[in-house]
Each structure stands twice: as structure tokens, then as C-alpha cells.
Design a protein around this motif. Structure first.
Motif, PDB file in Angstrom:
ATOM      1  N   LEU A  56       0.844  -1.186   0.000  1.00 41.62           N
ATOM      2  CA  LEU A  56       0.000   0.000   0.000  1.00 41.62           C
ATOM      3  C   LEU A  56       0.882   1.240   0.000  1.00 41.62           C
ATOM      4  O   LEU A  56       1.894   1.276   0.700  1.00 41.62           O
ATOM      5  N   THR A  57       0.476   2.258  -0.751  1.00 35.86           N
ATOM      6  CA  THR A  57       1.356   3.412  -0.952  1.00 35.86           C
ATOM      7  C   THR A  57       0.710   4.717  -0.489  1.00 35.86           C
ATOM      8  O   THR A  57      -0.517   4.869  -0.488  1.00 35.86           O
ATOM      9  N   VAL A  58       1.580   5.644  -0.110  1.00 39.01           N
ATOM     10  CA  VAL A  58       1.194   7.006   0.270  1.00 39.01           C
ATOM     11  C   VAL A  58       2.209   7.945  -0.359  1.00 39.01           C
ATOM     12  O   VAL A  58       3.411   7.650  -0.348  1.00 39.01           O
ATOM     13  N   TYR A  59       1.715   9.065  -0.883  1.00 38.94           N
ATOM     14  CA  TYR A  59       2.606  10.027  -1.530  1.00 38.94           C
ATOM     15  C   TYR A  59       2.379  11.434  -0.989  1.00 38.94           C
ATOM     16  O   TYR A  59       1.263  11.796  -0.621  1.00 38.94           O
ATOM     17  N   ALA A  60       3.430  12.234  -0.995  1.00 35.70           N
ATOM     18  CA  ALA A  60       3.282  13.660  -0.764  1.00 35.70           C
ATOM     19  C   ALA A  60       2.587  14.268  -1.969  1.00 35.70           C
ATOM     20  O   ALA A  60       2.775  13.812  -3.106  1.00 35.70           O
ATOM     21  N   ALA A  61       1.795  15.276  -1.745  1.00 37.16           N
ATOM     22  CA  ALA A  61       1.032  15.901  -2.827  1.00 37.16           C
ATOM     23  C   ALA A  61       1.942  16.421  -3.927  1.00 37.16           C
ATOM     24  O   ALA A  61       1.589  16.392  -5.111  1.00 37.16           O
ATOM     25  N   ARG A  64       2.898  13.228  -6.142  1.00 36.43           N
ATOM     26  CA  ARG A  64       1.943  12.143  -6.365  1.00 36.43           C
ATOM     27  C   ARG A  64       1.800  11.741  -7.818  1.00 36.43           C
ATOM     28  O   ARG A  64       1.695  10.574  -8.135  1.00 36.43           O
ATOM     29  N   ASP A  65       1.784  12.663  -8.718  1.00 34.56           N
ATOM     30  CA  ASP A  65       1.543  12.326 -10.127  1.00 34.56           C
ATOM     31  C   ASP A  65       2.830  12.094 -10.906  1.00 34.56           C
ATOM     32  O   ASP A  65       2.778  11.814 -12.110  1.00 34.56           O
ATOM     33  N   ARG A  66       3.987  12.175 -10.217  1.00 36.73           N
ATOM     34  CA  ARG A  66       5.256  12.072 -10.928  1.00 36.73           C
ATOM     35  C   ARG A  66       6.141  10.937 -10.423  1.00 36.73           C
ATOM     36  O   ARG A  66       6.946  10.397 -11.173  1.00 36.73           O
ATOM     37  N   PHE A  67       6.016  10.589  -9.146  1.00 38.12           N
ATOM     38  CA  PHE A  67       6.882   9.580  -8.534  1.00 38.12           C
ATOM     39  C   PHE A  67       6.086   8.310  -8.275  1.00 38.12           C
ATOM     40  O   PHE A  67       4.895   8.360  -7.972  1.00 38.12           O
ATOM     41  N   THR A  68       6.786   7.180  -8.344  1.00 37.00           N
ATOM     42  CA  THR A  68       6.168   5.900  -8.031  1.00 37.00           C
ATOM     43  C   THR A  68       7.095   5.113  -7.106  1.00 37.00           C
ATOM     44  O   THR A  68       8.261   4.877  -7.446  1.00 37.00           O
ATOM     45  N   ILE A  69       6.561   4.699  -5.962  1.00 36.98           N
ATOM     46  CA  ILE A  69       7.318   3.889  -5.016  1.00 36.98           C
ATOM     47  C   ILE A  69       6.926   2.436  -5.200  1.00 36.98           C
ATOM     48  O   ILE A  69       5.768   2.122  -5.481  1.00 36.98           O
ATOM     49  N   SER A  70       7.906   1.566  -5.070  1.00 37.74           N
ATOM     50  CA  SER A  70       7.634   0.130  -5.193  1.00 37.74           C
ATOM     51  C   SER A  70       8.628  -0.638  -4.335  1.00 37.74           C
ATOM     52  O   SER A  70       9.635  -0.085  -3.888  1.00 37.74           O
ATOM     53  N   ARG A  71       8.328  -1.910  -4.091  1.00 36.78           N
ATOM     54  CA  ARG A  71       9.258  -2.750  -3.347  1.00 36.78           C
ATOM     55  C   ARG A  71       9.251  -4.143  -3.919  1.00 36.78           C
ATOM     56  O   ARG A  71       8.238  -4.598  -4.460  1.00 36.78           O
ATOM     57  N   ASP A  72      10.384  -4.803  -3.790  1.00 38.58           N
ATOM     58  CA  ASP A  72      10.530  -6.186  -4.205  1.00 38.58           C
ATOM     59  C   ASP A  72      10.882  -6.975  -2.956  1.00 38.58           C
ATOM     60  O   ASP A  72      12.024  -6.978  -2.513  1.00 38.58           O
ATOM     61  N   SER A  73       9.884  -7.609  -2.371  1.00 42.98           N
ATOM     62  CA  SER A  73      10.088  -8.303  -1.105  1.00 42.98           C
ATOM     63  C   SER A  73      11.090  -9.439  -1.231  1.00 42.98           C
ATOM     64  O   SER A  73      11.861  -9.706  -0.312  1.00 42.98           O
ATOM     65  N   VAL A 103       2.860   7.751   8.537  1.00 36.39           N
ATOM     66  CA  VAL A 103       4.088   7.495   7.789  1.00 36.39           C
ATOM     67  C   VAL A 103       4.739   8.768   7.283  1.00 36.39           C
ATOM     68  O   VAL A 103       5.864   8.731   6.792  1.00 36.39           O
ATOM     69  N   THR A 104       4.058   9.895   7.380  1.00 36.84           N
ATOM     70  CA  THR A 104       4.605  11.142   6.871  1.00 36.84           C
ATOM     71  C   THR A 104       5.576  11.811   7.834  1.00 36.84           C
ATOM     72  O   THR A 104       6.220  12.794   7.467  1.00 36.84           O
ATOM     73  N   LEU A 105       5.682  11.301   9.047  1.00 33.58           N
ATOM     74  CA  LEU A 105       6.545  11.926  10.054  1.00 33.58           C
ATOM     75  C   LEU A 105       7.870  11.193  10.169  1.00 33.58           C
ATOM     76  O   LEU A 105       7.909   9.984  10.413  1.00 33.58           O
TER      77      LEU A 105
END
Length: 122
Positions: A56-61, A64-73, A103-105
Motif C-alpha cells: 500500500l502506498t502514500v505520496y506527498a502531494a 503524487r503524479d510524478r513519482f512511483t514507489i515500489s518494493r521487491d520483497s 508514515v509522513t513523520l
């Protein structure tokens, strides 16, 4: 022992893309992982976060429309794909392990990498 190592930073022009990686060792199940950044003279700023178990992902405003976070467990890596980079994205980028919400702190993260510099300039 938890260790986080960022890579992939560099000097790019406005509009370019970069992919940051965070190589992680240690325990991450049931934790969140996040990217923060810090520009000279400014406080550390939340960029994006992801839950290790469910992705599940959360982005700073601002990203949000430019960056993508991902993980490979399976490989214990986390990435940040950054598109449409702007000069204001210039900062040292850090990955970190989150231990509580929100998660923003930054105070809710316990382990940090050493950072990787991203510079966006023409």
C-alpha cells in the motif's frame, strides 16, 4: 541488524527521470518503508511510503503524479521512480524503515540510509 543503502542519484535536467534504489537488509515484514528528502537549509520532507507486506502506498502531494514507489520483497529492495523532475526536487534522498503511523513523520522511522544526492538543473 537493519541496514539501508540508497543508490541511483545524480545530476539531471528538468523533465528527466531517475530511479532511486534502496537495498535493505534485516527485518521488514509488518513494517512500512519510506522515502524522505532534504534540501539545503530545509527540514527533512516526506516523499512516499509503502507497506512491506501489502504494497500500500502514500505520496506527498508534490510528487503524487510524478513519482512511483515500489518494493521487491524477494530481493529486499525498494525503489522510487521519479519522472518529470523539477529543480525543486533537488535534495538528498533517504530511505527509511517505518515503525508506526503516520508514515509522513520522520520521527516514526527508526533506521535510515546514508542518502543519495539528486540534483535537477539545466
Amino acid at each position: 541488524q537493519v541496514q539501508l543503502v540508497e543508490s541511483g542519484g545524480g545530476l539531471v535536467q528538468p523533465g528527466d527521470s531517475l530511479r532511486l534504489s534502496c537495498a535493505a537488509s534485516g527485518s521488514f515484514n509488518h513494517y512500512g518503508m519510506g522515502w524522505f528528502r532534504q534540501a539545503p537549509g530545509k527540514e527533512r520532507e516526506f516523499v512516499a511510503a509503502i507497506t512491506w507486506d501489502f504494497g500500500l502506498t502514500v505520496y506527498a502531494a508534490s510528487v503524487r503524479d510524478r513519482f512511483t514507489i515500489s518494493r521487491d520483497s524477494a530481493r529486499n529492495t525498494m525503489s522510487l521512480e521519479m519522472n518529470g523532475l523539477k529543480p525543486e526536487d533537488t535534495a538528498v534522498y533517504y530511505c527509511a524503515r517505518g515503525i508506526r503511523t503516520p508514515v509522513t513523520l520522520a520521527n516514526n522511522y527508526d533506521y535510515w540510509g546514508q542518502g543519495t544526492q539528486v540534483t535537477v538543473s539545466s
